[in-house]
Motif scaffolding. Structure first.
Motif, PDB file in Angstrom:
ATOM      1  N   VAL A  90       0.740  -1.578  -0.122  1.00 42.19           N
ATOM      2  CA  VAL A  90      -0.120   0.065   0.056  1.00 42.19           C
ATOM      3  C   VAL A  90       0.676   1.358   0.185  1.00 42.19           C
ATOM      4  O   VAL A  90       0.541   2.367  -0.818  1.00 42.19           O
ATOM      5  N   ALA A  91       1.630   1.758   0.405  1.00 43.35           N
ATOM      6  CA  ALA A  91       2.824   2.638   0.769  1.00 43.35           C
ATOM      7  C   ALA A  91       3.454   2.779  -0.608  1.00 43.35           C
ATOM      8  O   ALA A  91       2.841   4.079  -0.747  1.00 43.35           O
ATOM      9  N   ASP A  92       3.968   1.445  -0.956  1.00 41.97           N
ATOM     10  CA  ASP A  92       4.168   1.932  -2.760  1.00 41.97           C
ATOM     11  C   ASP A  92       4.066   1.949  -3.526  1.00 41.97           C
ATOM     12  O   ASP A  92       3.846   3.017  -4.218  1.00 41.97           O
ATOM     13  N   ARG A  93       2.604   1.679  -3.742  1.00 38.77           N
ATOM     14  CA  ARG A  93       1.293   1.709  -5.115  1.00 38.77           C
ATOM     15  C   ARG A  93       0.538   2.943  -4.513  1.00 38.77           C
ATOM     16  O   ARG A  93       0.476   3.627  -5.163  1.00 38.77           O
ATOM     17  N   GLN A  94       0.361   3.105  -3.327  1.00 40.56           N
ATOM     18  CA  GLN A  94      -0.906   4.305  -2.946  1.00 40.56           C
ATOM     19  C   GLN A  94      -0.670   5.539  -2.479  1.00 40.56           C
ATOM     20  O   GLN A  94      -0.253   6.655  -2.263  1.00 40.56           O
TER      21      GLN A  94
ATOM     22  N   TYR B  94       4.826   0.789   7.400  1.00 39.55           N
ATOM     23  CA  TYR B  94       4.056   0.178   6.119  1.00 39.55           C
ATOM     24  C   TYR B  94       2.896   0.971   6.381  1.00 39.55           C
ATOM     25  O   TYR B  94       2.473   1.464   8.153  1.00 39.55           O
ATOM     26  N   TRP B  95       1.883   1.248   5.693  1.00 32.77           N
ATOM     27  CA  TRP B  95       0.774   2.354   5.936  1.00 32.77           C
ATOM     28  C   TRP B  95      -0.536   1.724   5.659  1.00 32.77           C
ATOM     29  O   TRP B  95      -0.643   0.319   4.824  1.00 32.77           O
ATOM     30  N   ALA B  96      -1.534   1.905   6.410  1.00 30.62           N
ATOM     31  CA  ALA B  96      -3.000   1.211   6.259  1.00 30.62           C
ATOM     32  C   ALA B  96      -3.563   2.200   5.173  1.00 30.62           C
ATOM     33  O   ALA B  96      -3.664   3.928   5.441  1.00 30.62           O
TER      34      ALA B  96
END
Ligand SMILES: Cc1cc2nc3c(=O)[nH]c(=O)nc-3n(C[C@H](O)[C@H](O)[C@H](O)COP(=O)(O)OP(=O)(O)OC[C@H]3O[C@@H](n4cnc5c(N)ncnc54)[C@H](O)[C@@H]3O)c2cc1C
Lengths: 356, 396
Positions: B97-101, B128-130
Motif C-alpha cells: 500500500v505504501a509503494d502503490r498508493q 507500512y501504511w493503511a
C-alpha cells in the motif's frame, strides 16, 4: 515496417469500406449476389493481395480488422492468405478473384506427369470457390507440403455456406492440371498454414466485435422504455460494459498475435523456429480468447436489442452470424486448446504468457 | 471504433533484463525457504523481512526521485517487478500500500517536509501504511465519509471510525479521508486527507476476522486524535480529488488479475498428464484471458508512464481481472477435490492424484476459495466499476 503507414492503410480502408460496403451490399451478398463493385474497389486500392511495394502481410492482417467491422462479403481474408502463401512458396500472384483451399479432407497429392503437374484431392471450407478466378491449394508432394494455384476452369465446386450465409464450398480435383508448385519455406509446416488461416479469423472477428459494440451502444442510447433510453438502466450498462472488455481483450490478443507474426518474419533464421512457434502460440491464444468474447458479446448485443436484433431486417445479424461462424472456422477453442496447453505445461503459465 | 486508449506496449530491454534479476532473486529466496507462494500474497503476505530485502534491492519506490530514497526508474520497469513478485506469490503485503498508493499520494500532494520524512523509510521497506477510506456507512459512496475533523489551533481533532482497514494492526501509519466541512452541491467538497500515526493512544484498532480465520481487516476508531497541521495532505477540502486520483493507482495494477497465479500454475502442474480435452480447453481459456488482461494492463502502465490518468481503462481491466481470478478458482474447484488426501476430482482423478504437487495445489485452492469473495469488492466493487465504464462509453 512503419506503424504510420499501417495507420494510413487502416484509415483509407475505413473510408473505402464505408463507401463500398454498406449494409445493403452485405444483405444482397447474403442472398447470393456477388458484390462486384466492392471487390473492384478493394482490388483497386491494392487491398486484396500482398505487394512488394504495397501491402505487407502484417498490414493486411490489420486491414482485416476493418473488413470484419464492415462484415465484408467477399473472400478478402482468403485472397490475402493466398497471396501470402504464394509469395512464401516463391510463386507469382495471378490477377482476379483469388481464394484458398487450406483445409484438405485427406492428403491431396501433386503428381508430376509427362503432360504437366496434376493435382488430386478434396478441400472443404473454400470461401467463394464458385466465384474465384484462381484457387490456391495446400497439397503434398510426397510428404512435403506444397502450395499450388489452379485456374477456375479446372475445378469442380460443391456449394455450401457457413452460418452467415457466406459461401464455403467443397472442391474436388481429380488429376487437374496445375501451374507451378512451390514448397513451404522453412520452418513453416502445414500447422503454420492452419495458424495463419485461423489468424485471419481472429482479425476479422476483432473488427466485427467492435462493430456490434458500437451498434449496441447506439441502440441503447436511442431506444426508450419507461421514459428513458434503455442505456440509462444499470443492468443494461453492465451488459455493455462487459462487451467493452471483451472487445478490448480480443483486440489486445490480436495485436499481440500481429506483433509476434511480424517478429517471426523479421527474425534471423537461427531463431526463426522459436519466433514462429511464439507466433503460432499467440494465434492459438487468440482463437481461444475469441470464443468467450463472441459468446458474451453476441449474447449481450442481441439481448440489448430486444426482439429487434433477432430480425433479418435489422443488420446486426450480419455481424453476429459471422462471429459464430468465424469462431468455428479453422478450429474452435476446443480444437486449439491443446496447442495452448502444451506450452503452459512445458514452461509454466507465467513464463509462457510473458514469453520469456 | 475504439473508445479507449489501449496502445500495445513493448517492454524495453532494460525491463526484461530486470525481470530476469527479479526471477533469480525470487528463486533464491524460495530455495532458502524465505517464502512459500500463496494466493493473494499482496494482501495476506505481510512479511517485514521480505519487504526490507526488496527495499535493499531497490524494488520499492522505484519510480520516486532519488532524493526521497527512490530509484528514478521507469513505470514499466516498476511494472515488471510488480508482476514478477505477484506471479510468484511472494509476500509483498507489508509495503504494498505504501509503494502503490500512499507514497505516490504524498509525492504528488504532500509537503516537502512530508516527502523527506516519510518516503525514504517506505522505499527501504520498513514503513507500512493503511488505507482509511471506508466507513460503516461509506463504502461504495466515499463522499458519505463522516470521520470528523474539527479545527484545534493550527491543527485538528479527529473523531470517528474507519472500517475494513487492511493491515492497520501492523502498520505504523494510515492516510484517512475525513470530513472537514460541508459536502456542497456535488457532494465532493469538505473532504480532507490526513496522516494518522496509528501508535497514537487515542487510536483504537479492533480486529475483524476473515472467514478464513485470518486477521486482516480492522475497525479503527479515532477518539479525539490530535492531527497536527503538518499531517494534513495538500489543502483542507482537496480530499476528493486526491482520493479519486489515488483510486486510479489502486485499481490499475497487475494485482487485480494475478492474485490467483500460484493456484493457476499449480493447477497446470498437477494436470500435466491429463489428456482430457475439456480440461485443456478450460486451462487454455484461462491462459488466453490472462494474456489479454496483461496486455491491457501493460498499456495502462504505458499511459501512466506518459503522465495520463486512465481511470476508465483501469476500471475496465480491474472488473475483468477480478472476474478472471474467480474463474481460476472455479476451474480449480471443478478439477481438484479438497480434503481427500490426494484423491483428485472426478474424471481426472488417477492422473491428478498421482501427482506429488496435489497437496500444495489443494492448499492454494483453499486460500483462493476463502479469499475469493473479496476480489470483486476491494478497491471498488465491480458494479461501481461498470458504472465508470458505462460513463466512459457515454451511457451516463
Ligand atoms: C479484501 C478487502 C480489503 C479492503 N481493504 C480496505 C482498506 O484497506 N481500506 C479501506 O478503506 N477499505 C477497504 N476495503 C473496503 C472496500 O473498499 C469496500 O468494501 C468497497 O468499497 C465496498 O463497500 P461496502 O463494503 O460498504 O459495500 P456497499 O457499498 O454497501 O455495497 C454493497 C453492494 O451494493 C452494491 N452497490 C452499492 N452502490 C451501488 C450502486 N450505486 N450501483 C450498483 N451497485 C451498488 C455494491 O456493488 C455491492 O455489491 C476492503 C475490502 C475488501 C473486501
Amino acid at each position: 515496417m512503419s506503424t504510420t503507414v499501417r495507420q494510413m492503410i487502416v484509415e483509407t480502408a475505413h473510408r473505402v469500406f464505408r463507401d463500398a460496403c454498406d449494409m445493403e451490399t452485405v444483405a444482397q451478398a447474403a442472398k447470393g449476389t456477388w458484390p462486384k463493385t466492392l471487390w473492384q474497389a478493394l482490388a483497386g486500392n491494392g487491398f486484396t493481395t500482398l505487394d512488394d511495394d504495397g501491402l505487407t502481410w502484417e498490414d493486411a492482417l490489420a486491414l482485416l480488422q476493418v473488413a470484419g467491422y464492415y462484415a465484408v462479403p467477399v473472400p478478402l481474408a482468403e485472397s490475402i492468405l493466398a497471396s501470402r502463401l504464394l509469395t512464401a512458396a516463391g510463386l507469382s500472384i495471378p490477377e482476379g478473384v483469388l481464394t484458398v483451399g487450406v483445409t484438405p479432407a485427406s492428403k491431396p497429392q501433386v503428381e508430376h506427369t509427362a503432360s504437366g503437374t496434376r493435382l488430386s484431392g478434396r478441400w472443404t471450407q473454400v470461401a467463394w470457390a464458385r466465384q474465384a478466378d484462381h484457387v490456391v491449394f495446400l497439397a503434398f508432394d510426397g510428404d512435403q507440403p506444397v502450395i499450388t494455384c489452379v485456374d477456375q476452369s479446372s475445378i469442380q465446386v460443391t456449394s455450401g455456406t457457413n452460418l452467415a450465409g457466406e459461401p464455403r464450398d467443397t472442391v474436388v480435383l481429380e488429376g487437374a492440371l496445375t501451374g507451378d508448385v512451390g514448397g513451404l519455406p522453412s520452418p513453416w509446416s502445414q500447422d503454420s498454414v492452419r495458424s495463419f488461416a485461423a489468424l485471419t479469423r481472429v482479425m476479422l472477428s476483432a473488427g466485427a466485435l467492435e462493430r456490434i459494440l458500437d451498434m449496441t451502444l447506439q441502440y441503447a442510447g436511442e431506444r426508450k422504455q419507461f421514459g428513458r433510453p434503455i442505456g440509462k438502466f444499470q443492468a443494461v450498462q453492465a451488459q455493455i460494459a462487459e462487451m467493452a472488455i471483451e472487445v478490448a481483450a480480443v483486440r489486445a490478443i490480436a495485436n499481440l498475435a500481429l506483433a509476434a507474426t511480424e517478429a517471426s518474419n523479421d527474425t534471423a533464421s537461427s531463431t526463426e523456429g522459436a519466433a514462429l512457434g511464439r507466433a503460432e502460440w499467440t494465434i492459438a491464444l487468440g482463437k481461444v480468447r475469441l470464443a468467450q468474447a463472441i459468446h458474451v458479446s453476441t449474447t449481450h448485443a442481441h439481448q440489448v436489442h430486444g426482439a429487434m436484433g433477432f430480425t433479418e431486417e435489422y443488420p446486426m445479424h450480419h455481424l453476429t452470424r459471422r462471429l459464430w461462424a468465424w469462431r468455428q472456422e479453422f478450429g474452435n477453442d476446443t480444437a486449439w486448446a491443446p496447442s495452448v496447453v502444451t506450452e503452459l505445461r512445458e514452461h509454466g503459465v507465467w513464463r509462457a504468457v510473458t514469453g520469456v | 471504433m475504439s473508445r479507449f486508449t489501449f496502445e500495445s506496449i513493448r517492454l524495453p530491454d532494460t525491463a526484461e533484463d530486470l525481470r530476469q534479476d527479479v526471477r533469480r532473486f525470487l528463486a533464491d529466496e524460495q530455495a532458502k525457504g524465505g517464502f512459500v507462494p500463496v494466493v493473494d500474497s499482496w494482501l495476506s503476505g505481510f512479511n517485514p523481512d521480505f519487504s526490507e530485502k526488496l527495499g535493499r534491492m531497490g524494488w520499492i519506490g522505484m519510480v520516486w526521485p532519488e532524493k526521497y530514497g527512490g530509484h528514478a526508474r521507469s513505470t514499466l520497469e516498476r511494472y515488471v517487478v510488480m508482476e514478477e513478485l505477484l506471479a510468484a506469490g511472494a509476500p509483498v503485503g507489508a509495503h504494498w500500500v505504501a509503494d502503490r498508493q500512499m507514497g505516490p499520494m504524498i509525492l504528488r500532494h504532500g509537503t516537502e517536509a512530508q516527502k523527506e520524512r516519510f518516503l525514504p523509510d517506505m522505499a527501504k521497506g520498513v514503513s507500512y501504511w493503511a488505507i482509511g477510506m471506508s466507513e460503516p456507512n461509506a463504502g461504495s459512496d466515499l463522499s458519505a465519509a463522516q470521520a470528523k475533523l474539527t479545527p484545534d489551533g493550527a491543527g485538528w481533532r479527529l473523531s470517528g471510525q474507519k472500517l475494513w482497514s487492511s493491515g492497520a494492526h501492523r502498520c505504523q501509519y494510515m492516510i484517512a479521508l475525513c470530513r472537514s466541512g460541508p459536502a456542497g452541491d456535488d457532494r465532493h467538497g469538505g473532504l480532507t486527507n490526513v496522516i494518522i500515526d496509528l501508535r497514537d493512544p487515542a487510536v483504537t484498532i479492533r480486529p475483524i476476522y476473515l472467514i478464513s480465520g485470518e486477521h486482516h481487516f480492522n475497525e479503527v476508531i479515532f477518539n479525539d486524535v490530535y492531527i497536527s497541521e503538518d499531517m494534513v495532505i495538500g489543502e483542507p477540502g482537496d480530499g476528493w480529488h486526491q482520493v479519486t486520483e489515488e483510486l486510479a493507482h489502486e485499481r490499475s495494477g497487475p494485482e487485480r488479475f494475478l492474485s490467483t497465479m500460484p493456484l493457476f500454475e499449480a493447477l497446470v502442474q498437477v494436470t500435466q498428464h491429463s489428456e482430457d480435452r475439456y480440461l485443456q480447453r478450460e486451462l487454455a481459456a484461462l491462459a488466453s484471458e490472462l494474456a489479454a488482461l496483461r496486455q491491457l494492463s501493460l498499456s495502462i502502465a504505458g499511459i501512466l508512464e506518459q503522465g495520463g490518468n486512465p481511470v476508465v481503462e483501469a476500471a475496465l481491466v480491474k472488473d475483468a481481472g477480478t472476474r478472471f481470478e474467480r474463474k481460476v478458482t472455479e476451474v480449480a474447484e471443478r478439477v481438484l477435490q479438497l480434503g481427500t488426501n490426494g484423491e483428485g476430482g472426478v474424471g481426472v482423478s488417477d492422473e491428478i492424484a498421482a501427482n506429488s504437487g496435489i497437496a500444495a495445489a489443494e492448499t492454494l485452492l483453499a486460500q483462493a476459495i476463502l479469499h475469493g469473495p473479496g476480489f470483486t469488492i476491494r478497491g471498488g466493487t465491480n458494479e461501481i466499476l461498470r458504472g465508470i465504464v458505462a460513463r466512459g462509453l457515454g451511457l451516463r
